[in-house]
Write a protein that holds these residues in place. Structure first.
Motif, PDB file in Angstrom:
ATOM      1  N   SER A   1      -3.815   2.862   5.552  1.00 11.54           N
ATOM      2  CA  SER A   1      -3.751   4.152   4.858  1.00 11.54           C
ATOM      3  C   SER A   1      -2.384   3.935   4.075  1.00 11.54           C
ATOM      4  O   SER A   1      -1.366   3.194   4.436  1.00 11.54           O
ATOM      5  CB  SER A   1      -3.659   5.365   5.653  1.00 11.54           C
ATOM      6  OG  SER A   1      -2.522   5.365   6.325  1.00 11.54           O
TER       7      SER A   1
ATOM      8  N   THR B   1      -6.184   9.897  -3.916  1.00 12.28           N
ATOM      9  CA  THR B   1      -5.707  10.690  -4.977  1.00 12.28           C
ATOM     10  C   THR B   1      -4.580   9.886  -5.510  1.00 12.28           C
ATOM     11  O   THR B   1      -3.530   9.704  -4.646  1.00 12.28           O
ATOM     12  CB  THR B   1      -5.280  12.076  -4.616  1.00 12.28           C
ATOM     13  OG1 THR B   1      -4.332  12.053  -3.574  1.00 12.28           O
ATOM     14  CG2 THR B   1      -6.657  12.779  -4.289  1.00 12.28           C
TER      15      THR B   1
ATOM     16  N   TYR C   1      -8.952   2.959   6.539  1.00 11.38           N
ATOM     17  CA  TYR C   1     -10.535   2.710   6.665  1.00 11.38           C
ATOM     18  C   TYR C   1     -10.640   1.683   7.825  1.00 11.38           C
ATOM     19  O   TYR C   1     -11.866   1.059   8.107  1.00 11.38           O
ATOM     20  CB  TYR C   1     -10.955   2.049   5.340  1.00 11.38           C
ATOM     21  CG  TYR C   1     -10.248   0.950   4.888  1.00 11.38           C
ATOM     22  CD1 TYR C   1     -10.448  -0.425   5.334  1.00 11.38           C
ATOM     23  CD2 TYR C   1      -9.036   1.377   4.078  1.00 11.38           C
ATOM     24  CE1 TYR C   1      -9.671  -1.591   4.794  1.00 11.38           C
ATOM     25  CE2 TYR C   1      -8.518   0.043   3.329  1.00 11.38           C
ATOM     26  CZ  TYR C   1      -8.853  -1.262   3.818  1.00 11.38           C
ATOM     27  OH  TYR C   1      -8.100  -2.143   3.225  1.00 11.38           O
TER      28      TYR C   1
ATOM     29  N   THR D   1      -4.280   7.443   0.097  1.00  9.76           N
ATOM     30  CA  THR D   1      -5.532   6.759   0.481  1.00  9.76           C
ATOM     31  C   THR D   1      -5.712   6.932   1.965  1.00  9.76           C
ATOM     32  O   THR D   1      -4.505   6.647   2.636  1.00  9.76           O
ATOM     33  CB  THR D   1      -5.669   5.583   0.069  1.00  9.76           C
ATOM     34  OG1 THR D   1      -5.441   5.469  -1.308  1.00  9.76           O
ATOM     35  CG2 THR D   1      -6.904   4.913   0.319  1.00  9.76           C
ATOM     36  N   ASP D   2      -6.809   7.291   2.457  1.00  6.26           N
ATOM     37  CA  ASP D   2      -6.999   7.588   4.062  1.00  6.26           C
ATOM     38  C   ASP D   2      -7.351   5.967   4.461  1.00  6.26           C
ATOM     39  O   ASP D   2      -7.774   5.165   3.676  1.00  6.26           O
ATOM     40  CB  ASP D   2      -8.171   8.246   4.567  1.00  6.26           C
ATOM     41  CG  ASP D   2      -7.964   9.791   3.966  1.00  6.26           C
ATOM     42  OD1 ASP D   2      -6.791  10.109   3.891  1.00  6.26           O
ATOM     43  OD2 ASP D   2      -9.081  10.636   4.263  1.00  6.26           O
TER      44      ASP D   2
ATOM     45  N   GLY E   1     -10.889   8.934  -5.851  1.00  2.00           N
ATOM     46  CA  GLY E   1     -11.681   7.834  -5.339  1.00  2.00           C
ATOM     47  C   GLY E   1     -12.301   8.089  -4.196  1.00  2.00           C
ATOM     48  O   GLY E   1     -11.761   9.144  -3.152  1.00  2.00           O
ATOM     49  N   ASN E   2     -12.626   7.217  -3.480  1.00  2.00           N
ATOM     50  CA  ASN E   2     -13.053   6.937  -2.095  1.00  2.00           C
ATOM     51  C   ASN E   2     -12.157   7.274  -1.162  1.00  2.00           C
ATOM     52  O   ASN E   2     -10.887   6.748  -1.560  1.00  2.00           O
ATOM     53  CB  ASN E   2     -14.120   5.741  -1.817  1.00  2.00           C
ATOM     54  CG  ASN E   2     -15.273   5.739  -2.767  1.00  2.00           C
ATOM     55  OD1 ASN E   2     -15.804   6.588  -3.259  1.00  2.00           O
ATOM     56  ND2 ASN E   2     -15.850   4.238  -2.803  1.00  2.00           N
ATOM     57  N   LEU E   3     -12.408   7.514   0.042  1.00  2.00           N
ATOM     58  CA  LEU E   3     -11.561   7.463   1.120  1.00  2.00           C
ATOM     59  C   LEU E   3     -10.344   8.609   0.876  1.00  2.00           C
ATOM     60  O   LEU E   3      -9.129   8.287   1.042  1.00  2.00           O
ATOM     61  CB  LEU E   3     -10.726   6.149   1.335  1.00  2.00           C
ATOM     62  CG  LEU E   3     -11.733   5.374   1.994  1.00  2.00           C
ATOM     63  CD1 LEU E   3     -11.024   3.778   1.992  1.00  2.00           C
ATOM     64  CD2 LEU E   3     -12.457   5.384   3.363  1.00  2.00           C
ATOM     65  N   ASN E   4     -10.391   9.587   0.191  1.00  2.00           N
ATOM     66  CA  ASN E   4      -9.709  10.805  -0.251  1.00  2.00           C
ATOM     67  C   ASN E   4      -8.472  10.163  -1.015  1.00  2.00           C
ATOM     68  O   ASN E   4      -7.633  10.558  -1.087  1.00  2.00           O
ATOM     69  CB  ASN E   4      -9.078  11.505   0.976  1.00  2.00           C
ATOM     70  CG  ASN E   4     -10.249  12.367   1.769  1.00  2.00           C
ATOM     71  OD1 ASN E   4     -11.168  12.689   0.932  1.00  2.00           O
ATOM     72  ND2 ASN E   4     -10.290  12.369   2.919  1.00  2.00           N
TER      73      ASN E   4
END
Length: 182
Positions: A103, A61, A90, A87-88, A56-59
């Motif tokens: 994150s 996985t 934001y 998730t990165d 998905g968005n913001l890396n």
């Protein structure tokens, strides 16, 4: 079963919610009830493997999977399951080059062994679990600011492009803010 946190729910066969006091089974600290997470047990005579991948968005996985291995027919089997969630962040801190907030970076590994010695009266299930959680804190939203308040010298002051912001984060300042008539 092995204690687990809600962020590590992978390869789960059932979830039971027990309402009310559960002190008889789970000790005196279970006054409000208990939640039981039961992972899948190894299957004796079936080799199997599976994996789920979400991107998905913001890396973002999210990968989880399992491998079920029968070792001795009808007597010994093991199951290895894993999970990786990333998730990165934001939310950027103004004036900071540090990592973004919000994150998450979680990992988990579970190893289970089912042993039936063969007499039909004894079954032993052994489980070991490892979890790692490396999240950054969530962001906060400023809802109110009093420009007339003059902070004490112990206050933290942030300066940015939009001016100076006084952070009310010390016990002295909190006491001043909540004093009678303030």
């Amino acid at each position: 079963e092995v204690n687990t946190q809600p962020y590590s729910l992978y390869d789960i066969s059932s979830v039971q919610i027990l309402y009310g006091p559960q002190g008889t089974l789970f000790g005196y600290t279970a006054l409000g009830g208990a939640v039981l997470y039961t992972p899948y047990h190894p299957q004796m005579n079936t080799f199997g493997a599976g994996m789920n991948v979400t991107l998905g968005n913001l890396n973002m996985t999210n990968v989880d999977g399992y491998v079920n291995i029968p070792v001795i027919h009808d007597h010994l089997a093991m199951r290895i399951s894993f999970e990786r969630d990333h998730t990165d962040g934001y939310t950027a801190l103004q004036g900071s080059s540090g990592p973004a907030l919000d994150s998450n970076d979680n990992e988990g590994l579970r190893f289970g062994v089912q042993w039936n010695p063969g007499n039909g009266r004894l079954t032993n299930y052994f489980i070991a679990q490892w979890d790692h959680q490396a999240d950054t804190s969530t962001s906060r939203v400023v809802t109110m600011y009093n420009p007339l308040y003059v902070p004490t010298p112990s206050a933290t002051v942030y300066s940015g492009t939009s001016g100076t912001f006084n952070a009310y984060c010390t016990p002295t300042i909190l006491a001043d803010l909540w004093a009678a008539g303030t």
